[in-house]
Design a protein around this motif. Structure first.
Motif, PDB file in Angstrom:
ATOM      1  N   ALA A 186     -31.161 -15.176 -27.821  1.00  0.00           N
ATOM      2  CA  ALA A 186     -31.699 -16.372 -28.474  1.00  0.00           C
ATOM      3  C   ALA A 186     -33.152 -16.159 -28.877  1.00  0.00           C
ATOM      4  O   ALA A 186     -33.920 -15.518 -28.152  1.00  0.00           O
ATOM      5  CB  ALA A 186     -31.593 -17.568 -27.525  1.00  0.00           C
ATOM      6  N   GLN A 187     -33.538 -16.734 -29.991  1.00  0.00           N
ATOM      7  CA  GLN A 187     -34.932 -16.744 -30.467  1.00  0.00           C
ATOM      8  C   GLN A 187     -35.572 -15.362 -30.403  1.00  0.00           C
ATOM      9  O   GLN A 187     -36.706 -15.222 -29.950  1.00  0.00           O
ATOM     10  CB  GLN A 187     -35.769 -17.753 -29.648  1.00  0.00           C
ATOM     11  N   ALA A 188     -34.827 -14.318 -30.839  1.00  0.00           N
ATOM     12  CA  ALA A 188     -35.386 -12.967 -30.798  1.00  0.00           C
ATOM     13  C   ALA A 188     -34.790 -12.131 -31.916  1.00  0.00           C
ATOM     14  O   ALA A 188     -33.696 -12.416 -32.403  1.00  0.00           O
ATOM     15  CB  ALA A 188     -35.076 -12.302 -29.455  1.00  0.00           C
ATOM     16  N   ARG A 189     -35.533 -11.124 -32.318  1.00  0.00           N
ATOM     17  CA  ARG A 189     -34.993 -10.108 -33.217  1.00  0.00           C
ATOM     18  C   ARG A 189     -34.276  -9.111 -32.317  1.00  0.00           C
ATOM     19  O   ARG A 189     -34.908  -8.501 -31.443  1.00  0.00           O
ATOM     20  CB  ARG A 189     -36.153  -9.458 -33.983  1.00  0.00           C
TER      21      ARG A 189
ATOM     22  N   GLY B 139     -41.372 -29.351 -35.513  1.00  0.00           N
ATOM     23  CA  GLY B 139     -42.739 -29.290 -36.029  1.00  0.00           C
ATOM     24  C   GLY B 139     -43.252 -27.867 -36.075  1.00  0.00           C
ATOM     25  O   GLY B 139     -44.342 -27.603 -36.563  1.00  0.00           O
ATOM     26  N   LEU B 140     -42.485 -26.959 -35.488  1.00  0.00           N
ATOM     27  CA  LEU B 140     -42.769 -25.525 -35.631  1.00  0.00           C
ATOM     28  C   LEU B 140     -41.948 -25.083 -36.838  1.00  0.00           C
ATOM     29  O   LEU B 140     -40.716 -25.005 -36.762  1.00  0.00           O
ATOM     30  CB  LEU B 140     -42.356 -24.782 -34.357  1.00  0.00           C
ATOM     31  N   GLU B 141     -42.651 -24.819 -37.930  1.00  0.00           N
ATOM     32  CA  GLU B 141     -41.991 -24.646 -39.234  1.00  0.00           C
ATOM     33  C   GLU B 141     -40.875 -23.589 -39.198  1.00  0.00           C
ATOM     34  O   GLU B 141     -39.829 -23.775 -39.793  1.00  0.00           O
ATOM     35  CB  GLU B 141     -43.023 -24.235 -40.290  1.00  0.00           C
ATOM     36  N   PHE B 142     -41.134 -22.492 -38.454  1.00  0.00           N
ATOM     37  CA  PHE B 142     -40.148 -21.399 -38.475  1.00  0.00           C
ATOM     38  C   PHE B 142     -38.791 -21.842 -37.947  1.00  0.00           C
ATOM     39  O   PHE B 142     -37.774 -21.263 -38.279  1.00  0.00           O
ATOM     40  CB  PHE B 142     -40.669 -20.164 -37.722  1.00  0.00           C
TER      41      PHE B 142
END
Ligand code: PLP
Length: 432
Positions: free
Chosen positions: A24-27, A167-170
């Motif tokens: 999750a949330q990783a490359r 609110g964190l655009e990415f």
């Protein structure tokens, strides 16, 4: 875990290979081959498959409040499963443990005389809170009230609504539109006057709710600026806008009060919770609903409206049994009081860190929730790697900030050691 490199269907592009589990949330290519596989934990410490013992300075994802591996909770789950793993709560059906938990939660509720909607986590809770806010205004016949306002740097999970109000655009990017659910807008995270202007521009007649974390977590541990939450609450009251307080991190003691409502004197319409309701021993979340919102749905008439929401595991009996036992531990061991007792030491240690380490530009805190911001050029990701090598876990947050949110059972010595290791890692990374 080893990484092998294969090829994609495009034979010129290599593909990182590791576990079948999507990280999750990783490359993937940046974590495969160096993942920390956690296989055991006890109290404030976790252990990896390859034998490392690490201090859990973040309580996992801000969830392991009472500490890891309490046998009472294993027993509660076992006993419940031997009796009834779960039964759903649709239509005429309910189950005794979900009902018991709802009564228990109503007793400690941040909202007077609430109803509870239960589900499986924080993202679920946000989804249902935003849906219910919109459903409320449709039922009231105020059809244009559809927009959900959220703050820049906000994190509300990653289901469709959480993604839409991020609110964190990415977290919002890459889906083809500005927001998966189109009726959303962002407001300033610290300037209440900007929020006032945004409400005036958008028009209160178009706004269903404002959703806010009392202290932003993933956004960098941002306690509210002076008067911010009070102004938001006032704006909501003046303009018939619902106030949704996301207490997924702060709920159940993280700020030294059972809920942040108490610490900041807030009276929200909906409160979301998850993590701290079970300290992660079972996947459970939900929302407290105020009387103003639930009452019409409970009218004793044949044409009372129905809120068409639910899921198979809403009110899961085993998760509820674990939560009941967990809340007893929180109460009997006075762990919320413990957070309050620890706060002055925590604050002093963080302030000492800021004073003594020139790479630290700012520390922010509330309760047992802290953020340590480093000057640009000292990468927090690298500092976290160094901390792991020293036996301590922190996590990078927005704004080159390190997360500090240990379990409530942390000792003062462990706290001091943790921040000393952080300071050392910062200094080493700055010199590298
Ligand atoms: N809301 C807040 C404030 C959170 O910090 C999180 C998770 O970190 C969520 C919602 C989403 O919770 P979950 O990860 O349980 O879906």
């Amino acid at each position: 875990m080893t990484t092998t490199v294969g090829t994609t269907t495009d034979p010129t592009t290599p593909v990182a290979q590791g576990s079948a589990l999507w990280p999750a949330q990783a490359r993937a290519s940046q974590v495969f081959g160096r993942q920390l596989v956690i296989s055991r934990a006890e109290g404030s410490f976790i252990e990896t498959e390859d034998g490392r013992r690490l201090f859990d300075g973040t309580a996992g994802l801000w969830h392991a409040n009472i500490g890891h591996s309490r046998p009472e909770l294993a027993r509660a789950a076992y006993e419940q499963m031997m009796n009834l793993e779960t039964y759903h709560t649709f239509a005429r059906f309910t189950n005794d443990r979900a009902a018991e938990l709802a009564e228990m939660l109503a007793e400690v509720s941040p909202i007077p005389d609430p109803k509870l909607i239960l589900n499986s986590g924080g993202s679920d809770a946000i989804d249902v809170a935003c849906k219910l806010a919109r459903r409320h205004w449709q039922r009231e016949g105020r059809e244009s009230k559809q927009i959900i306002l959220s703050r820049e740097f906000a994190y509300h999970g990653l289901h469709a609504y959480g993604t839409s109000i991020a609110g964190l655009e990415f977290n919002r990017e890459g889906y083809g539109t500005e927001s998966l659910v189109p009726e959303t807008a962002r407001v300033s995270f610290n300037d209440p006057e900007q929020v006032r202007r945004a409400v005036a521009e958008i028009g209160a007649e178009n706004i269903a709710a404002i959703v806010t974390e009392p202290v932003q977590g993933t956004g960098g541990v941002n306690p509210p600026t002076e008067g911010y939450l009070e102004t938001i609450q006032e704006l909501c009251r003046e303009n018939d806008i619902l106030l949704i307080l996301d207490e997924v991190i702060t709920g159940f003691g993280r700020l030294g009060t059972m809920f942040a409502t108490e610490r900041y004197g807030l009276q929200p319409d909906l409160v979301t919770f998850a993590k701290g309701v079970t300290s992660g021993y079972a996947p459970l979340g939900g929302i407290f609903v105020s009387r103003r919102i639930w009452e019409p749905f409970f009218a004793d008439t044949d044409d009372a409206p129905i809120f068409r929401h639910g899921s198979t595991y809403a009110g899961h009996a085993t998760a509820a049994a674990v939560a009941v036992e967990h809340l007893k531990i929180l109460r009997d061991e006075k762990l919320v009081d413990r957070v309050r007792e620890l706060e002055p030491t925590f604050v002093k240690d963080l302030e000492d860190l800021a004073r003594n380490n020139p790479e630290v530009t700012e520390v922010r805190y509330a309760g047992l929730l802290g953020g340590v911001t480093l000057r640009e050029g000292v990468a927090v990701e690298k500092v976290c790697d160094r901390m792991i090598d020293k036996g301590f876990i922190s996590r990078p947050l927005r704004g080159n900030t390190l997360q500090v949110s240990p379990p409530f059972i942390v000792t003062e010595q462990e706290l001091t050691d943790f921040l000393a290791a952080m300071s050392e890692a910062i200094t080493e990374e700055a010199a590298a």
